[in-house]
Design a protein around this motif. Sequence first.
Motif, PDB file in Angstrom:
ATOM      1  N   ASP A   1       0.811  -1.219   0.000  1.00  0.00           N
ATOM      2  CA  ASP A   1       0.000   0.000   0.000  1.00  0.00           C
ATOM      3  C   ASP A   1       0.845   1.271   0.000  1.00  0.00           C
ATOM      4  OD1 ASP A   1      -2.489  -1.363   0.046  1.00  0.00           O
ATOM      5  OD2 ASP A   1      -2.216  -1.741   2.192  1.00  0.00           O
ATOM      6  N   GLY A   2       2.173   1.124  -0.157  1.00  0.00           N
ATOM      7  CA  GLY A   2       3.044   2.280  -0.220  1.00  0.00           C
ATOM      8  C   GLY A   2       3.427   2.875   1.116  1.00  0.00           C
ATOM      9  N   ARG A   3       3.185   2.131   2.201  1.00  0.00           N
ATOM     10  CA  ARG A   3       3.532   2.622   3.532  1.00  0.00           C
ATOM     11  C   ARG A   3       4.943   2.158   3.902  1.00  0.00           C
ATOM     12  NH1 ARG A   3      -1.600   0.191   6.616  1.00  0.00           N
ATOM     13  NH2 ARG A   3      -0.736  -1.595   5.466  1.00  0.00           N
ATOM     14  N   VAL A   4       5.632   2.966   4.688  1.00  0.00           N
ATOM     15  CA  VAL A   4       7.023   2.683   5.051  1.00  0.00           C
ATOM     16  C   VAL A   4       7.105   1.523   6.041  1.00  0.00           C
ATOM     17  CG1 VAL A   4       9.132   3.623   6.060  1.00  0.00           C
ATOM     18  CG2 VAL A   4       7.643   5.092   4.694  1.00  0.00           C
ATOM     19  N   VAL A   5       7.973   0.570   5.741  1.00  0.00           N
ATOM     20  CA  VAL A   5       8.214  -0.577   6.631  1.00  0.00           C
ATOM     21  C   VAL A   5       9.519  -0.394   7.391  1.00  0.00           C
ATOM     22  CG1 VAL A   5       8.568  -3.076   6.756  1.00  0.00           C
ATOM     23  CG2 VAL A   5       6.963  -2.118   5.082  1.00  0.00           C
ATOM     24  N   SER A   6      10.572  -0.023   6.674  1.00  0.00           N
ATOM     25  CA  SER A   6      11.883   0.134   7.308  1.00  0.00           C
ATOM     26  C   SER A   6      12.796   0.961   6.416  1.00  0.00           C
ATOM     27  CB  SER A   6      12.529  -1.230   7.578  1.00  0.00           C
ATOM     28  OG  SER A   6      12.786  -1.910   6.346  1.00  0.00           O
ATOM     29  N   VAL A   7      13.892   1.400   6.994  1.00  0.00           N
ATOM     30  CA  VAL A   7      14.912   2.156   6.258  1.00  0.00           C
ATOM     31  C   VAL A   7      16.267   1.528   6.548  1.00  0.00           C
ATOM     32  CG1 VAL A   7      16.100   4.378   6.040  1.00  0.00           C
ATOM     33  CG2 VAL A   7      13.614   4.314   6.295  1.00  0.00           C
ATOM     34  N   VAL A   8      17.057   1.328   5.496  1.00  0.00           N
ATOM     35  CA  VAL A   8      18.388   0.726   5.639  1.00  0.00           C
ATOM     36  C   VAL A   8      19.440   1.704   5.126  1.00  0.00           C
ATOM     37  CG1 VAL A   8      19.928  -1.129   4.887  1.00  0.00           C
ATOM     38  CG2 VAL A   8      17.539  -1.627   5.399  1.00  0.00           C
ATOM     39  N   GLU A   9      20.516   1.853   5.889  1.00  0.00           N
ATOM     40  CA  GLU A   9      21.641   2.682   5.473  1.00  0.00           C
ATOM     41  C   GLU A   9      22.896   1.816   5.440  1.00  0.00           C
ATOM     42  OE1 GLU A   9      24.249   6.342   7.300  1.00  0.00           O
ATOM     43  OE2 GLU A   9      24.199   4.293   8.061  1.00  0.00           O
ATOM     44  N   LEU A  10      23.713   1.988   4.398  1.00  0.00           N
ATOM     45  CA  LEU A  10      24.966   1.253   4.261  1.00  0.00           C
ATOM     46  C   LEU A  10      26.137   2.195   4.534  1.00  0.00           C
ATOM     47  CD1 LEU A  10      24.284  -0.733   0.938  1.00  0.00           C
ATOM     48  CD2 LEU A  10      23.738  -1.409   3.294  1.00  0.00           C
ATOM     49  N   HIS A  11      27.000   1.800   5.436  1.00  0.00           N
ATOM     50  CA  HIS A  11      28.217   2.573   5.714  1.00  0.00           C
ATOM     51  C   HIS A  11      29.340   1.926   4.915  1.00  0.00           C
ATOM     52  CE1 HIS A  11      31.501   4.599   7.533  1.00  0.00           C
ATOM     53  NE2 HIS A  11      31.885   3.591   8.286  1.00  0.00           N
ATOM     54  N   ILE A  12      29.808   2.634   3.887  1.00  0.00           N
ATOM     55  CA  ILE A  12      30.799   2.097   2.953  1.00  0.00           C
ATOM     56  C   ILE A  12      32.125   2.818   3.140  1.00  0.00           C
ATOM     57  CG2 ILE A  12      31.388   1.840   0.509  1.00  0.00           C
ATOM     58  CD1 ILE A  12      28.366   1.665  -0.040  1.00  0.00           C
ATOM     59  N   ALA A  13      33.192   2.043   3.232  1.00  0.00           N
ATOM     60  CA  ALA A  13      34.540   2.606   3.351  1.00  0.00           C
ATOM     61  C   ALA A  13      35.517   1.656   2.688  1.00  0.00           C
ATOM     62  CB  ALA A  13      34.917   2.818   4.817  1.00  0.00           C
ATOM     63  N   ASP A  14      36.480   2.225   1.975  1.00  0.00           N
ATOM     64  CA  ASP A  14      37.522   1.434   1.309  1.00  0.00           C
ATOM     65  C   ASP A  14      36.929   0.365   0.395  1.00  0.00           C
ATOM     66  OD1 ASP A  14      39.506   2.862   2.737  1.00  0.00           O
ATOM     67  OD2 ASP A  14      39.236   1.535   4.464  1.00  0.00           O
ATOM     68  N   GLY A  15      35.856   0.722  -0.298  1.00  0.00           N
ATOM     69  CA  GLY A  15      35.278  -0.181  -1.287  1.00  0.00           C
ATOM     70  C   GLY A  15      34.501  -1.350  -0.742  1.00  0.00           C
ATOM     71  N   ALA A  16      34.178  -1.320   0.545  1.00  0.00           N
ATOM     72  CA  ALA A  16      33.426  -2.428   1.147  1.00  0.00           C
ATOM     73  C   ALA A  16      32.395  -1.879   2.124  1.00  0.00           C
ATOM     74  CB  ALA A  16      34.369  -3.391   1.867  1.00  0.00           C
ATOM     75  N   ILE A  17      31.392  -2.692   2.410  1.00  0.00           N
ATOM     76  CA  ILE A  17      30.347  -2.300   3.360  1.00  0.00           C
ATOM     77  C   ILE A  17      30.799  -2.691   4.756  1.00  0.00           C
ATOM     78  CG2 ILE A  17      27.952  -2.684   4.054  1.00  0.00           C
ATOM     79  CD1 ILE A  17      27.408  -3.328   1.055  1.00  0.00           C
ATOM     80  N   ARG A  18      30.987  -1.691   5.611  1.00  0.00           N
ATOM     81  CA  ARG A  18      31.496  -1.932   6.955  1.00  0.00           C
ATOM     82  C   ARG A  18      30.397  -2.003   7.997  1.00  0.00           C
ATOM     83  NH1 ARG A  18      36.266   1.561   8.976  1.00  0.00           N
ATOM     84  NH2 ARG A  18      36.319  -0.160  10.435  1.00  0.00           N
ATOM     85  N   ALA A  19      29.259  -1.401   7.701  1.00  0.00           N
ATOM     86  CA  ALA A  19      28.156  -1.426   8.656  1.00  0.00           C
ATOM     87  C   ALA A  19      26.835  -1.286   7.914  1.00  0.00           C
ATOM     88  CB  ALA A  19      28.299  -0.312   9.691  1.00  0.00           C
ATOM     89  N   ILE A  20      25.817  -1.948   8.440  1.00  0.00           N
ATOM     90  CA  ILE A  20      24.461  -1.838   7.913  1.00  0.00           C
ATOM     91  C   ILE A  20      23.564  -1.433   9.071  1.00  0.00           C
ATOM     92  CG2 ILE A  20      22.554  -3.027   6.776  1.00  0.00           C
ATOM     93  CD1 ILE A  20      24.600  -5.032   5.682  1.00  0.00           C
ATOM     94  N   HIS A  21      22.815  -0.355   8.896  1.00  0.00           N
ATOM     95  CA  HIS A  21      21.896   0.125   9.927  1.00  0.00           C
ATOM     96  C   HIS A  21      20.476   0.023   9.385  1.00  0.00           C
ATOM     97  CE1 HIS A  21      25.739   2.366  10.671  1.00  0.00           C
ATOM     98  NE2 HIS A  21      25.515   1.885  11.881  1.00  0.00           N
ATOM     99  N   SER A  22      19.609  -0.628  10.143  1.00  0.00           N
ATOM    100  CA  SER A  22      18.227  -0.821   9.712  1.00  0.00           C
ATOM    101  C   SER A  22      17.274  -0.332  10.796  1.00  0.00           C
ATOM    102  CB  SER A  22      17.965  -2.304   9.423  1.00  0.00           C
ATOM    103  OG  SER A  22      16.610  -2.527   9.100  1.00  0.00           O
ATOM    104  N   VAL A  23      16.404   0.607  10.443  1.00  0.00           N
ATOM    105  CA  VAL A  23      15.437   1.171  11.390  1.00  0.00           C
ATOM    106  C   VAL A  23      14.039   0.717  10.999  1.00  0.00           C
ATOM    107  CG1 VAL A  23      14.475   3.272  12.392  1.00  0.00           C
ATOM    108  CG2 VAL A  23      16.897   3.187  11.760  1.00  0.00           C
ATOM    109  N   SER A  24      13.379  -0.006  11.910  1.00  0.00           N
ATOM    110  CA  SER A  24      11.994  -0.431  11.675  1.00  0.00           C
ATOM    111  C   SER A  24      11.060   0.041  12.785  1.00  0.00           C
ATOM    112  CB  SER A  24      11.920  -1.964  11.555  1.00  0.00           C
ATOM    113  OG  SER A  24      12.463  -2.595  12.706  1.00  0.00           O
ATOM    114  N   ASN A  25      11.609   0.679  13.813  1.00  0.00           N
ATOM    115  CA  ASN A  25      10.779   1.236  14.884  1.00  0.00           C
ATOM    116  C   ASN A  25       9.808   2.239  14.277  1.00  0.00           C
ATOM    117  OD1 ASN A  25       9.671   2.617  17.049  1.00  0.00           O
ATOM    118  ND2 ASN A  25      11.599   2.867  18.150  1.00  0.00           N
TER     119      ASN A  25
END
Length: 309
Positions: free
Chosen positions: A267-291
């Motif tokens: 229905d187009g409603r927000v479920v969650s948001v994910v952010e990727l922390h990228i450094a030196d060509g690789a993903i070092r951290a993934i943050h996911s907010v679903s609250n």
Amino acid sequence: MPGSADVTDAAGYRPLLFSIAYGVTGSVGDAEDIVQDAFLGLTRAHQAGTTIAAPKAYLATAVTRLGINHLTSARVRRETYVGSWLPEPVVVTTDRPGPAEHAELADSLSMAFLVLLEALSPIERAVFVLREVFAYDYPDLAQATGKSEANCRQIFARARRRIAADGRGTDSAPAPARRAEGAELARRFFEAADGGDLDGLLAMLAPDVVFTGDGGGKARATRHPVAEPHRVGQLFVGGIRRVRLLGATLRPAWVNGRPGAVTYDPDGRVVSVVELHIADGAIRAIHSVSNPDKLSHLGLVSDMARLAE
């Protein structure tokens, strides 16, 4: 009305003021309220006949002190927070750019940086944000915080030592070239996860990658950070598979100036948001907010990830 004109002219400072308030509190809603309160204070000062020689400095001081006071009380609530705490995400997409002040903030305060700031006291956090992010000099720091210049120097040095002890740096804003590379890496990452390509996904994860989820006890999320590439990869692939089975979709987005995605239900409603922390060509951290409490500023929030009350 000269006072009204002065307040209107000062509206151009909103992006800066929002960024300061958000950097201190980690909350979009609270930052907006703090900025509004600062402008109300400016209006009342004009109505009382007070001459404000430097509205920008006046407002920045008000926002800083209101932010410190707010964070002091918020810290008590965060001590009983369920699971990992992450800041409210600032999301910018092509179809939902959001307020101008949010967009201007984007490259300044990543989630990784804001999580590091949680180790600081309210006054340390305010001083560190103003000095590190906005390059305030010590006389301006003293004015904004009500501390002496010497005290501000000591507070900043102490805060910098505490941040450095974490070992992950302060996550400076990416240059345009690295921003483009990050966007491409994020595209391949979500594509691999969506296709169930665990090996392809693992090739993009740094050896020290950490996944952190924030459901606040109200939505499905990992209670504690998950480390080790294989575990993170399996967790992410499994999560993507579940949301796809429920008819949800992922749309690329810039989250706090970093590549990420927003999950929407059918229905187009927000479920969650994910952010990727990228450094030196690789993903070092993934943050996911679903609250759901941290997503309401993005629009209607879905019940898809919500836990039973």
